[in-house]
Structure formats: structure tokens, C-alpha cells
Design an enzyme around this catalytic site. Structure first.
Site, PDB file in Angstrom:
ATOM      1  N   GLY A   1      36.394  62.789  57.167  1.00  0.00           N
ATOM      2  CA  GLY A   1      36.063  61.378  57.001  1.00  0.00           C
ATOM      3  C   GLY A   1      37.262  60.624  56.466  1.00  0.00           C
TER       4      GLY A   1
ATOM      5  N   CYS B   1      41.064  59.604  64.205  1.00  0.00           N
ATOM      6  CA  CYS B   1      42.002  59.869  63.109  1.00  0.00           C
ATOM      7  C   CYS B   1      43.408  60.098  63.642  1.00  0.00           C
ATOM      8  CB  CYS B   1      41.523  61.073  62.318  1.00  0.00           C
ATOM      9  SG  CYS B   1      41.127  62.470  63.378  1.00  0.00           S
TER      10      CYS B   1
ATOM     11  N   LYS C   1      25.762  67.726  56.443  1.00  0.00           N
ATOM     12  CA  LYS C   1      25.281  66.345  56.266  1.00  0.00           C
ATOM     13  C   LYS C   1      25.879  65.496  57.385  1.00  0.00           C
ATOM     14  CE  LYS C   1      25.933  62.489  54.599  1.00  0.00           C
ATOM     15  NZ  LYS C   1      25.943  61.241  55.422  1.00  0.00           N
TER      16      LYS C   1
ATOM     17  N   GLY D   1      37.271  61.133  50.840  1.00  0.00           N
ATOM     18  CA  GLY D   1      37.837  62.477  50.630  1.00  0.00           C
ATOM     19  C   GLY D   1      38.297  62.681  49.197  1.00  0.00           C
TER      20      GLY D   1
ATOM     21  N   THR E   1      40.010  58.823  53.880  1.00  0.00           N
ATOM     22  CA  THR E   1      40.784  59.310  52.729  1.00  0.00           C
ATOM     23  C   THR E   1      40.130  58.876  51.419  1.00  0.00           C
ATOM     24  OG1 THR E   1      42.814  59.392  54.014  1.00  0.00           O
ATOM     25  CG2 THR E   1      43.065  59.186  51.630  1.00  0.00           C
TER      26      THR E   1
END
Ligand code: NAD
Length: 497
Positions: free
Chosen positions: A239, A296, A187, A244, A241
Site C-alpha cells: 500500500g 506503484c 485484509k 506502511g 508509504t
């Protein structure tokens, strides 16, 4: 900082409509809906991708499930060989795809997008070369038992990527998942789908239908449909947190293994003996200013020893002020734009909150100019807040913009305590000539990757991933492939009578 107000390339570009890949077919969404994609360089509409939803995800997962047995049973060497051929076929496409990336996510072509596209080719070659390395072991239990282990693929992997480095992060899902014998439903991020889809079009010339399926769509729709699909055997997510955590909850419902590569607020520690130009350059690279801080790994908390604080900060400000912020497609630009209006508003909100913080010194930057040609895109300026306290919001939350917080420190124990005083634990940087201090600090930092005297990007072959709330699992390496995309089976054979 120089804003390139008169950039010659600031003209309209158009990509058009692109489709999703399901079961080897390029397809629109089942319900015919689309997502408009805007270029952050001038906020113009550059094209559309399908707004994939549950029905599309289900078709993709079904196709991946159907394709799995044949793909799994290919010789690993043959799977690897396909990726070598894909890498070769991508080479002549690199410049075109790198430009697509700059157009859609705003990263500068010279400093970022070309390198990211090169990574895709390197990544496919790397995993093609280790295809035969999913080895097992034999265990000497006793003379009458042969016990051996096998690394078997998990089945159908559902993977989700963000927009900040979509090519690199997609390649890091596609290659290891498929080389290890899984099939995949990927995705894409709704803000940056085009460059990855261009890579996938090349992959598709070599891969059997259904082995790689790619869905475009929004996170709460297609993303959730994928993580909650009953036929997914593994979720691999990169992605934030916050998302996540949600993805992990979905995995927990069906006890599906989950890998998470999440956010960070990484420290850079500059010792008193490191007040030098090359260290300043290294901290700029470590902060990922050339990606507008949208990384990140960004070393966004800059702990500078108090004895060199003003001198180091002065050099840092001079160098950052010389960076050219401009059209991502212009060769002269060092920095491009933030990815979209939402991120732009978010970063501006952090900058405004930093500027209002009593005791702060705005050493460089601040809110972006409200006028001029570049106010038509999501351009921001490198911003340095000085004399920041580690507990302030700008120093504790991930800004994901070109904003660094300079924090003075006095003794080693204190700076390590401050550096670790965060729920994140992705990366860290230490700058010193003192080998003992450098390694002591590297070992004391609670982070998955610490660099001493360098501020480079991730390297293939080296396992990358987070401590604490920065993630679970590792990528970029053979070990990452084995841990994330295979499961271990033992076979015990009685050799006696
Ligand atoms: P995000 O978490 O908002 O979105 C990432 C992806 O998840 C997108 O494809 C999005 O559509 C999807 N998504 C959103 N909601 C979802 C849901 N409920 N269920 C399933 N999928 C959903 O992150 P972002 O803003 O796109 O990216 C920036 C974040 O990614 C930062 O926090 C950054 O630190 C992190 N990041 C981490 C790494 C790493 O390797 N650790 C690498 C790059 C980015």
C-alpha cells in the site's frame, strides 16, 4: 483521447452482498455492519461487504492459529499440489472474475483485468511448483558436528492489500505464505473486495478450514486490528508509504517481522539516441497509462534528453491522444476509470496544481470534462506536463493517476542525480541504444528494479521490491517466499563421544 460517450455497456451491474471467510465459514461482521461498494464506472452501488472489526479479526487470527500445526506439518509437495488444483479450478472462472475486477476498480477489461486474472493462475502454479524448495543447508563446522539449517514457517501471517491490483497482490500473499507452511489472515482493500473474494471461494474448496481467512473492512479499523493483534507472527503489507510507516510502528511494538511494498515516483530516462516510436510506446507502458497510472511501478517522471525533447514529446502526445478512455467493461476501452471519488479528487487536485505552476506546459490533457455521460464515473484523461522541474510537487509526490511529468536533461550525471533525488526507490526505466550508457545508468539508479529498453510488468521468479521508502523485502519469487515467509533455524548435532 476519445471519450466513448455512447458506450453500449454503460448499464447497471449488481453483485449483491458478499461475506468474509473465517474458519472455513462465510460470515457477516459480528456487529452486522456493512460497507457499500460503488462501481467507479458509473458511481452505482454494486453490492456490500461486511465491515469487519476487532472481534472478526480476532476470530480469524484464532482460526489461523488453530489450523497452523496441521497445515505446517503437511508435506510441502502436498501443499503445492493443492495450489496446482486451485489454479486448474480457477481457469474456467477467469473471465467472470476479470469482469468483476473491472466493475469494482475501473481497470479496463481488455488491457488490464484479464491479464491480472491470468497472473493469479500463473502465480498459484509458480508457487505450487516451488513448494519443495524451502531447503536448508549443512555447514561444515568440524568433523564431529553436524550443523544444518531448516526453513521453518513463521506461523500466522497478517497480510493487507490495496485496490489497484487486488487480484495480483492478494495472490502474491496467499500462495507463498501458505505454500511455505504458514496460515493467513488477509485484509482486503475496502474499494475492491469482490474479485478477490471470488478467487477465495475457489481456494476454499481445496484448503482446510482456517488456513486462509479473509477479512473485509476499513484500514483504520480491521487493518489496525490485524497489525496490532498479539497473535500475528508476521505482517506483510502492500500500500502507500504513509500507511506502511504506521504498519511498521505496529510491528515494532511486538518485534514482529514486517514486509512492506510501498509507493513510487519512478524515473524513465530517454537518451538522445532513442527518439523512436517503440521507445514512445515503451514509456507509455512504463507509465502504466493503461491502468490510469494507478501503479506503484509507474514511470511518472519522464526525463527526455533536451536534443530530442520536442520531437519525442510530440510523438508521445499523439499516441496518448489516440487512447480510448471509456467504460472498463467495454472491449474498445484502452483506459478505464480511477478507483473512487477520493482518488479522483486527489488526482484532479494534482492536475490543477500542475496547471497553475508557472513555467509549465500542459502538452496534453488537464482536468477531466465536467459534462457528458462519462462525467458520471471517475474518468480522467492522459495528462502530460512538459518542461517540469524535478522539485515541483507534481514531480516529487506520487499522484497515482494518468499524469506524467516530462523533464528535459543535458548530461548523464545530472539526470542520474535528478532521478535519484527522491525518497522513493521502487523502479526505473532507461531507453538507449548505447549499451554502456544503459547499464551505467541502470546501476546508478537507486531502485529495486530497473528495465532497460522495456516497460513491462513484474515477472514471476524475479524478486520485486523497493529501495529507500518504497519498501522492505521482496515478493514474486522463490527468494521472496523464503525471506518473507520462513525463518531459519540451525540444528547442531555433536557426533563425537
Ligand atoms: P493505502 O495504504 O491507503 O491502503 C492499502 C491497504 O491498507 C488497504 O487495504 C487499507 O484498508 C489498509 N489500511 C489503511 N490504513 C491502515 C492502517 N492504519 N492500518 C492497517 N491497514 C490500513 O493504499 P491504497 O491507496 O489502497 O493503494 C495505493 C498505494 O499502494 C500507492 O501508494 C501504491 O504505490 C502502493 N502500492 C505499492 C505496491 C508495491 O508492490 N510496492 C503495489 C501496489 C500498490
Amino acid at each position: 483521447m476519445t471519450l466513448q460517450q455512447d458506450s453500449p455497456t454503460l448499464s447497471k451491474h449488481h453483485v449483491g452482498d458478499e461475506q468474509m471467510l473465517i474458519a472455513g465459514e462465510w460470515t457477516a461482521a459480528a456487529d452486522g455492519q456493512w460497507i457499500d461498494i460503488e462501481s467507479p464506472r458509473d458511481k452505482s452501488l454494486i453490492g456490500r461487504v461486511p465491515r469487519g472489526r476487532a472481534e472478526d479479526v480476532d476470530r480469524a487470527v484464532t482460526a489461523a492459529r488453530r489450523a497452523h500445526p496441521t497445515w505446517r506439518d503437511l508435506r510441502p509437495r502436498d501443499r503445492g499440489d493443492l495450489f496446482r488444483r486451485i489454479a486448474d479450478a480457477l481457469e474456467p472462472e477467469q473471465e467472470r472474475i476479470a469482469r468483476l475486477l473491472s466493475l469494482e476498480n475501473g481497470n479496463a477489461i481488455r488491457t488490464q483485468s484479464r491479464g491480472e486474472m491470468q497472473f493469479v493462475v500463473d502465480c498459484f502454479r509458480y508457487f505450487s511448483g516451488i513448494a519443495g524448495e524451502a531447503k536448508g543447508e549443512s555447514i561444515p563446522l568440524n568433523p564431529s558436528v553436524l550443523d544444518y539449517s531448516r526453513r521453518e514457517p513463521l506461523g500466522v501471517v497478517g497480510a493487507i492489500v490495496p485496490w489497484n491490483a487486488p487480484l495480483m497482490l492478494s495472490a502474491l500473499k496467499i500462495a507463498p505464505a501458505l505454500v511455505a507452511g504458514n496460515t493467513l489472515v488477509l485484509k482486503l482493500a475496502e474499494d475492491a473486495p469482490f474479485a478477490v473474494l471470488a478467487v477465495v471461494r475457489v481456494c476454499q474448496q481445496f484448503l482446510p478450514p482456517g488456513v486462509l481467512n479473509v477479512i473485509t473492512g476499513y484500514g483504520p479499523e480491521a487493518g489496525e486490528d490485524l497489525t496490532s493483534h498479539p497473535s500475528i507472527d508476521k505482517i506483510s503489507f502492500t500500500g502507500s508509504t504513509a500507511v506502511g510507516r504506521r504498519v511498521m510502528e505496529k510491528g515494532a511494538e511486538r518485534i514482529v517481522p514486517v514486509s512492506l511494498e510501498l509507493g513510487g515516483k519512478s524515473p524513465q530516462i530517454v537518451f538522445a539516441d532513442a527518439d523512436e516510436e517503440w521507445v514512445v510506446d515503451g514509456t507509455i507502458s512504463g507509465m502504466r497509462f493503461f491502468r490510469q497510472g494507478q501503479s506503484c511501478t509507474a514511470g511518472s517522471r519522464l526525463f527526455i534528453h533536451e536534443s530530442i525533447f520536442d520531437s519525442f514529446l510530440g510523438k508521445l502526445v499523439d499516441k496518448l491522444a489516440a487512447l480510448k478512455v471509456g467504460d472498463p467493461l467495454d472491449e474498445a476501452s484502452d483506459m478505464g476509470t480511477l478507483v473512487n471519488g477520493k482518488q479522483f479528487d486527489r488526482v484532479c487536485d494534482y492536475i490543477a496544481s500542475g496547471m497553475e505552476q508557472p513555467g509549465v506546459e500542459v502538452a496534453l490533457g488537464g482536468l477531466p470534462p465536467a459534462e457528458g455521460p462519462l462525467s458520471h464515473g471517475y474518468y480522467t484523461q492522459p495528462t502530460v506536463f512538459a518542461h517540469v522541474a524535478n522539485r515541483w510537487r507534481i514531480a516529487s509526490e506520487e499522484i497515482f493517476g494518468p499524469v506524467v511529468c516530462a523533464i528535459p536533461w543535458r548530461d548523464e550525471e545530472e539526470v542520474v542525480r535528478m532521478a535519484n533525488d527522491t525518497h522513493y526507490g521502487l523502479a526505473g526505466f532507461v531507453w538507449t541504444h548505447d549499451l554502456g550508457a544503459g547499464l551505467r545508468t541502470a546501476h546508478a539508479l537507486e531502485a529495486g528494479w530497473v528495465q532497460v529498453n522495456q516497460g513491462g510488468g513484474q515477472v514471476l521468479g524475479q524478486s520485486y521490491g523497493g529501495f529507500k521508502q518504497s519498501g522492505i523485502g521482496r515478493e514474486f519469487s522463490l527468494e521472496g517466499m523464503l525471506d518473507s515467509y520462513t525463518q531459519r533455524k540451525h540444528v547442531s548435532v555433536n557426533l563425537g563421544r
